[in-house]
Design a protein around this motif. Structure first.
Motif, short mmCIF file in Angstrom:
data_model
loop_
_atom_site.label_atom_id
_atom_site.label_comp_id
_atom_site.label_asym_id
_atom_site.label_seq_id
_atom_site.Cartn_x
_atom_site.Cartn_y
_atom_site.Cartn_z
N PRO A 7 -2.36 3.95 -9.17
CA PRO A 7 -1.55 2.84 -8.68
C PRO A 7 -0.28 3.32 -7.99
N ASP A 8 -0.01 2.81 -6.80
CA ASP A 8 1.20 3.10 -6.01
C ASP A 8 1.24 4.56 -5.55
N GLU A 9 0.15 5.29 -5.64
CA GLU A 9 0.16 6.70 -5.22
C GLU A 9 0.13 6.82 -3.70
N LEU A 10 0.97 7.70 -3.17
CA LEU A 10 0.93 8.02 -1.75
C LEU A 10 -0.39 8.73 -1.41
N PHE A 11 -0.95 8.41 -0.24
CA PHE A 11 -2.17 9.09 0.19
C PHE A 11 -1.94 10.60 0.29
N TYR A 12 -0.73 10.98 0.74
CA TYR A 12 -0.35 12.40 0.78
C TYR A 12 -0.56 13.05 -0.59
N SER A 13 -0.19 12.36 -1.65
CA SER A 13 -0.31 12.89 -3.01
C SER A 13 -1.77 13.12 -3.39
N ALA A 14 -2.65 12.17 -3.00
CA ALA A 14 -4.07 12.31 -3.30
C ALA A 14 -4.67 13.51 -2.58
N THR A 24 0.54 3.76 1.33
CA THR A 24 1.46 4.30 2.34
C THR A 24 2.72 3.44 2.33
N MET A 25 3.71 3.82 3.13
CA MET A 25 4.96 3.08 3.21
C MET A 25 4.90 1.94 4.23
N PHE A 26 3.72 1.70 4.77
CA PHE A 26 3.50 0.66 5.78
C PHE A 26 4.02 -0.72 5.36
N PRO A 27 3.69 -1.23 4.16
CA PRO A 27 4.11 -2.61 3.84
C PRO A 27 5.62 -2.80 3.76
N SER A 42 4.21 9.27 16.98
CA SER A 42 4.29 9.23 15.52
C SER A 42 4.58 7.80 15.09
N ILE A 43 4.05 7.44 13.93
CA ILE A 43 4.28 6.07 13.43
C ILE A 43 5.76 5.88 13.09
N GLU A 44 6.42 6.96 12.66
CA GLU A 44 7.86 6.87 12.40
C GLU A 44 8.61 6.36 13.63
N ASN A 45 8.21 6.83 14.81
CA ASN A 45 8.84 6.36 16.05
C ASN A 45 8.50 4.90 16.32
N MET A 46 7.28 4.50 16.05
CA MET A 46 6.88 3.12 16.29
C MET A 46 7.65 2.18 15.36
N VAL A 47 7.90 2.63 14.15
CA VAL A 47 8.63 1.82 13.17
C VAL A 47 10.13 1.81 13.47
N HIS A 88 -7.58 20.74 17.33
CA HIS A 88 -7.33 19.31 17.27
C HIS A 88 -6.03 19.03 16.51
N LYS A 89 -5.46 17.89 16.80
CA LYS A 89 -4.23 17.51 16.12
C LYS A 89 -4.45 16.22 15.34
N VAL A 90 -3.78 16.10 14.22
CA VAL A 90 -3.83 14.88 13.43
C VAL A 90 -2.39 14.50 13.08
N GLY A 91 -2.10 13.21 13.11
CA GLY A 91 -0.74 12.77 12.80
C GLY A 91 -0.44 12.95 11.32
N LYS A 92 0.22 14.06 10.98
CA LYS A 92 0.52 14.36 9.58
C LYS A 92 1.86 13.72 9.20
N SER A 93 1.83 12.92 8.17
CA SER A 93 3.03 12.24 7.74
C SER A 93 2.88 11.85 6.28
N VAL A 94 3.95 12.07 5.51
CA VAL A 94 3.95 11.65 4.11
C VAL A 94 3.91 10.14 4.02
N TYR A 95 4.64 9.46 4.91
CA TYR A 95 4.75 8.00 4.86
C TYR A 95 3.64 7.28 5.61
N PHE A 96 3.28 7.79 6.79
CA PHE A 96 2.37 7.06 7.68
C PHE A 96 1.24 7.97 8.19
N PRO A 97 0.25 8.27 7.36
CA PRO A 97 -0.89 9.10 7.82
C PRO A 97 -1.68 8.36 8.89
#
Length: 385
Positions: A10-17, A79-82, A107-112, A44-53
């Motif tokens: 419960p409430d676990e960040l996806f990064y943590s999993a 995630t920190m999305f909500p 990055s999603i951080e920029n979009m937010v 290849h690149k993937v958007g790595k983010s603790v908050y917004f994977p």
């Protein structure tokens, strides 16, 4: 195929999993982890983010067909999305959701709007020492939760102790996937002498944060601004029209929150400061505003968060009242005044008459032009010696 990806807590960040998956499978490199999670290769690149994977659809596709985890559950519950989209429009929320699902060059951080915001995110992953110890006793391991990562959240709502910084600096560009363990967590509780006076304020703030993260309602920015104006009008902090009495408002806001608490919440205010965030917060509906400051405003107005999201009718700014003022003099009375003036100054030209009574001169020219031109001389004859 990811046959042994761990069940998320419960409430676990996806990064943590991901970090727990890496540890359980003894994977040495980050690239090896990302190859398993996203099926990517080195180029290849993937958007790595603790908050917004990002590219979460790809991850879900790599799970066994009998897995019941969905992209929707991942984004809303892990995630920190909500929190960061809580006061955005439906369109913007959906845009960010799609970017996290399928990937985005930005990055999603920029979009937010996090990089440009005055509200900075914590530099280190944070945790509750008591939760950490309980996890070890019950689960045999601990994990990174979302709630401690929220800006402004000071105390764990369960154990009433201060959150602590771990050794994981999430601002590093090449951040690794690291578990919450003894190497990075010191489970001793922190001394709260400097902030204990704000404990009650923080409890209310954290309860509101939890409500935001558990509900999926989004409101139009114009509605939110109108709601604030209505509540400020009730507190006699705006005019009838809805213009904010800024000095009175700022004095009341500073009276509700101490200067030290506002500094702690990265939201200090000053009556003299021209661009104080409070002066722009309600007026500017086009700019993204921090959820932290929305919650500060609602607590100041003594409004339950759920009340805002009930979408009751609002008024906001009212149109200015039209004047029904009756003229002091009627048209005939003004004409009579002008005839008297002409009699008193028989040799005056229009320029001279205007100097004598400019208001009457202007009114007659606008409203009774034909009559004015008929009775008023355009000039006077020069006398010859």
């Amino acid at each position: 195929m990811l046959n042994n990806f761990p069940v998320l807590y419960p409430d676990e960040l996806f990064y943590s999993a991901i970090a727990r998956y890496r540890q359980a499978n003894a994977i040495d490199s980050k690239l090896g982890v990302e190859r398993d999670i996203y099926g990517i290769e080195r180029h290849h690149k993937v958007g790595k983010s603790v908050y917004f994977p990002q590219k979460l659809e790809t991850f879900i596709e790599r799970l066994p067909f009998y897995g019941n985890l969905s992209v929707d559950e991942l984004i809303w519950e892990h995630t920190m999305f909500p929190f960061y989209t809580a006061f955005m429009t439906d369109d913007k929320t959906n845009e960010i959701f799609e970017a996290m699902s399928y990937g985005n060059r930005m990055s999603i951080e920029n979009m937010v709007g996090i990089p440009m915001s005055k509200i900075k995110t914590p530099q280190f992953l944070r945790y509750c020492p008591c939760c950490y110890e309980e996890d070890l006793n019950k689960l045999g391991e601990s994990y990174w939760r979302r709630l401690p990562q929220v800006p402004g959240a000071l105390y764990c709502p369960i154990h009433k102790v201060l959150y602590k910084d771990s050794a994981i600096d999430i601002t590093k560009e090449n951040l690794d996937y690291i578990c919450a363990d003894d190497d990075v967590c010191n489970e001793e509780t922190a001394n709260d002498e400097e902030v204990v006076e704000y404990k009650e304020l923080d409890e209310r703030y954290v309860r509101n944060v939890q409500w935001l993260m558990q509900n999926r309602i989004r409101l139009p920015p114009n509605y939110i601004s109108s709601f604030y104006i209505d509540r400020l009008r009730e507190a006699e902090l705006t005019s009838y029209v809805g213009n904010i009495k800024m000095t009175e408002f700022l004095e009341a806001f500073q009276g509700h929150y101490s200067a030290n608490y506002l500094e702690l919440m990265q939201s200090a205010v000053s009556i003299d400061e021209r661009n104080s965030w409070t002066k722009l917060f309600i007026r500017n509906t086009s700019k993204n505003r921090s959820p932290l400051r929305h919650l500060l405003m609602l607590q100041f107005l003594k409004v339950q968060l759920a009340k805002l999201f009930e979408m009751e009718p609002v008024i906001g700014k009212r149109p200015k009242k039209k004047s029904n003022r009756v003229p002091i003099y009627s048209s005939e009375e003004r004409k009579q005044q002008w005839l008297v003036l002409l009699t008193e100054h028989p040799n005056a030209n229009r320029k001279e008459l205007r100097k004598i009574n400019n208001g009457l001169f202007a009114w007659l020219r606008i409203h009774e032009r034909e009559w004015f031109d008929e009775v008023t001389p355009k000039g006077c004859k020069r006398r010859r010696d």
